[in-house]
Motif scaffolding. Sequence first.
Motif, mmCIF file in Angstrom:
data_model
loop_
_atom_site.group_PDB
_atom_site.id
_atom_site.type_symbol
_atom_site.label_atom_id
_atom_site.label_comp_id
_atom_site.label_asym_id
_atom_site.label_seq_id
_atom_site.Cartn_x
_atom_site.Cartn_y
_atom_site.Cartn_z
ATOM 1 N N ASN A 40 -25.918 23.954 -5.695
ATOM 2 C CA ASN A 40 -26.969 24.203 -6.676
ATOM 3 C C ASN A 40 -26.427 23.551 -8.011
ATOM 4 N N GLY A 41 -27.266 23.002 -8.902
ATOM 5 C CA GLY A 41 -26.828 22.541 -10.160
ATOM 6 C C GLY A 41 -26.236 21.137 -10.344
ATOM 7 N N ARG A 42 -26.216 20.440 -8.858
ATOM 8 C CA ARG A 42 -25.773 19.099 -8.759
ATOM 9 C C ARG A 42 -26.729 18.107 -9.335
ATOM 10 N N GLY A 43 -27.864 18.122 -9.423
ATOM 11 C CA GLY A 43 -28.908 17.401 -9.854
ATOM 12 C C GLY A 43 -29.938 16.849 -9.061
ATOM 13 N N LYS A 44 -30.064 17.647 -7.819
ATOM 14 C CA LYS A 44 -31.053 17.104 -6.858
ATOM 15 C C LYS A 44 -32.681 16.968 -7.332
ATOM 16 N N THR A 45 -32.984 18.097 -8.055
ATOM 17 C CA THR A 45 -34.386 18.144 -8.821
ATOM 18 C C THR A 45 -34.209 17.045 -9.691
ATOM 19 N N THR A 46 -33.384 16.994 -10.453
ATOM 20 C CA THR A 46 -33.276 15.826 -11.818
ATOM 21 C C THR A 46 -33.210 14.563 -10.925
ATOM 22 N N LEU A 47 -33.025 14.249 -9.974
ATOM 23 C CA LEU A 47 -32.954 12.966 -9.308
ATOM 24 C C LEU A 47 -34.257 12.579 -8.934
ATOM 25 N N LEU A 48 -35.067 13.602 -8.356
ATOM 26 C CA LEU A 48 -36.458 13.377 -8.082
ATOM 27 C C LEU A 48 -37.341 13.141 -9.134
ATOM 28 N N ASN A 49 -37.146 14.088 -10.191
ATOM 29 C CA ASN A 49 -37.815 13.526 -11.419
ATOM 30 C C ASN A 49 -37.476 12.274 -12.033
ATOM 31 N N LEU A 50 -36.280 11.743 -11.998
ATOM 32 C CA LEU A 50 -35.954 10.455 -12.191
ATOM 33 C C LEU A 50 -36.782 9.280 -11.543
ATOM 34 N N LEU A 51 -36.737 9.722 -10.144
ATOM 35 C CA LEU A 51 -37.460 8.744 -9.436
ATOM 36 C C LEU A 51 -39.020 8.576 -9.810
ATOM 37 N N LYS A 402 -16.757 31.312 -8.065
ATOM 38 C CA LYS A 402 -16.611 31.181 -6.527
ATOM 39 C C LYS A 402 -17.866 30.473 -6.038
ATOM 40 N N PHE A 403 -19.032 30.850 -6.762
ATOM 41 C CA PHE A 403 -20.374 30.288 -6.197
ATOM 42 C C PHE A 403 -20.755 28.806 -6.842
ATOM 43 N N ASP A 404 -19.441 28.198 -7.455
ATOM 44 C CA ASP A 404 -19.635 26.813 -8.094
ATOM 45 C C ASP A 404 -20.380 27.043 -9.355
ATOM 46 N N PHE A 405 -20.230 28.006 -10.037
ATOM 47 C CA PHE A 405 -20.913 28.233 -11.165
ATOM 48 C C PHE A 405 -20.039 27.482 -12.420
ATOM 49 N N PRO A 406 -20.773 26.475 -13.138
ATOM 50 C CA PRO A 406 -20.097 25.678 -14.126
ATOM 51 C C PRO A 406 -19.904 26.857 -15.119
ATOM 52 N N ARG A 407 -18.600 26.769 -15.754
ATOM 53 C CA ARG A 407 -18.425 27.667 -17.056
ATOM 54 C C ARG A 407 -19.384 27.414 -18.176
ATOM 55 N N ILE A 408 -19.769 26.419 -18.291
ATOM 56 C CA ILE A 408 -20.676 26.133 -19.329
ATOM 57 C C ILE A 408 -22.147 26.884 -19.276
ATOM 58 N N GLU A 415 -32.947 31.527 -18.666
ATOM 59 C CA GLU A 415 -34.253 30.942 -18.561
ATOM 60 C C GLU A 415 -33.887 29.525 -18.217
ATOM 61 N N GLU A 416 -32.824 29.037 -18.533
ATOM 62 C CA GLU A 416 -32.643 27.509 -18.288
ATOM 63 C C GLU A 416 -31.858 27.226 -16.884
ATOM 64 N N PHE A 417 -31.744 28.067 -16.334
ATOM 65 C CA PHE A 417 -30.791 28.055 -14.990
ATOM 66 C C PHE A 417 -31.889 27.397 -13.884
ATOM 67 N N SER A 418 -31.134 26.970 -12.926
ATOM 68 C CA SER A 418 -32.176 26.553 -11.930
ATOM 69 C C SER A 418 -32.373 27.553 -10.876
#
Length: 495
Positions: A40-51, A402-408, A415-418
């Motif tokens: 989660n958060g690696r950019g899968k949906t973002t890549l679809l939107n870029l395509l 531990k769930f790979d949540f970025p500190r940022i 509301e901005e979360f995936s």
Amino acid sequence: MSKIQVSNLSFGYEGSFDLIFDHVSFAVDTDWKIGFIGRNGRGKTTLLNLLMGKYDYQGSIAASVPFDYFPFPVPNPASDTLDILYEISPELELWEMIRELNDLEVKEEVLYRPFHTLSNGEQTKVLLAVLFLKENHFLLIDEPTNHLDMRARMLVSQYLNTKRGFLLVSHDRAFLDSCIDHVLSINKAGIEVQKGNYTSWQRNKQMQDHFELASNARLEKEIKVLSTASKRTSGWSEQVEKTKIGAADKGYVGHKAAKMMKRSKAIEKRRDRAIEEKEQLLKNIEKSEALKLHPLDYPKQTMIEAEHLRIVCGGKTVVGDLAFTLKRGERIALVGKNGSGKSSILKLILGRQIPYQGTLQIGSGLIVSYVPQDTSFLTGKVMEFAKKEGIDETLFFTILRKFDFPRIQFEKQMEEFSEGQKKKVLLAKSLCQKAHLYIWDEPLNFIDVLSRIQIEELLLKFEPTMLFVEHDLVFHQKIATRTIELDRGGKTEWF
């Protein structure tokens, strides 16, 4: 068959210092059935939107086919379904649409109903069918299985297996295995493409990880030995050089010192090559730290007991004549088609005002931790959420990390979360709570595969008492100690 070629793609959202993609390149064929996976958060949906051409980016995306996106936006869901389908595909042939719906076990009459009256499963199937009927299009499918029951997932996977030319984002391992022939994975260090299904990709990933870990250990040992040898040889050279003072044959001594220094330099080069090789390793190793849970021990054996339980909503029997007991240490899965009353049973046990008949006895003093399906109520920052829920903030943040949540993300509004990140917030809250019983309603929607495995390992280790609804077949088979199968308003079977 043609290629979709992505070259040196770089992209970051405005206002963010971090790039989501940094000079990424890959190519896929338009006839492939591709599973798209990543945390989660690696950019899968973002890549679809870029395509789809939604954002500006650096690099190039070249494709000879147009893209379509699922779920297709429906601006006026009050319209009849057939009218909406003609808006999506004006050249649609009705007989072809009916054929596709038959394959998906959807009745023709849904075409003449307002779209919003269709169930989630019916909406998913109808939109997939019309999008696949558009010839020479490549379909980008984003998480189609969420809120689909097991039967619907099986039908959709079988349907996709008959198609070609799609990129499918899904975290359901069994679903992916049944309908894809290639995997596109977003790793820590980039994107890669492999032939096969999810299971073959996972096997290859584990083999590669084991190889890199073994190589890393070998190189660390080799670098240590070479560094020691280089220092020792360099030291000898210096000592020999000092003996030139007063020596009868200074040329011989100087030659010997130079030879030792040359040997030291050669060892240093070998060490540097080993260091360079080591630096190329472990970049894609996904580290998943073990989670912990502290379930409370309930003093009685039986926690919940129901007899002749019936739930009626809007004049319709949702649950009919249900009898079951939940005992300490059991992990009971509720399964059944959407609308069979699974969530209603959970909410009734949680004390919601749901009218019912029959008897339902809930143990006194029973402490319950609940993960709902819905995430839309999450607002504000995670720190504010932790304070509001009265949970240990340090433990809460540790679990999210531990769930790979970025500190940022901790500084952003939820509301901005995936959707996957929102679900992890709810799961982390539940894991912070000490409870006798954990009630989880579709907890894995949008959750990435690695996190699913973390959760499975946690539950198998700490063995909490659970009552849950989850349509991920692999999770269900691993976690459930008993299953209650519900039929819409009819009999109930448990095993």
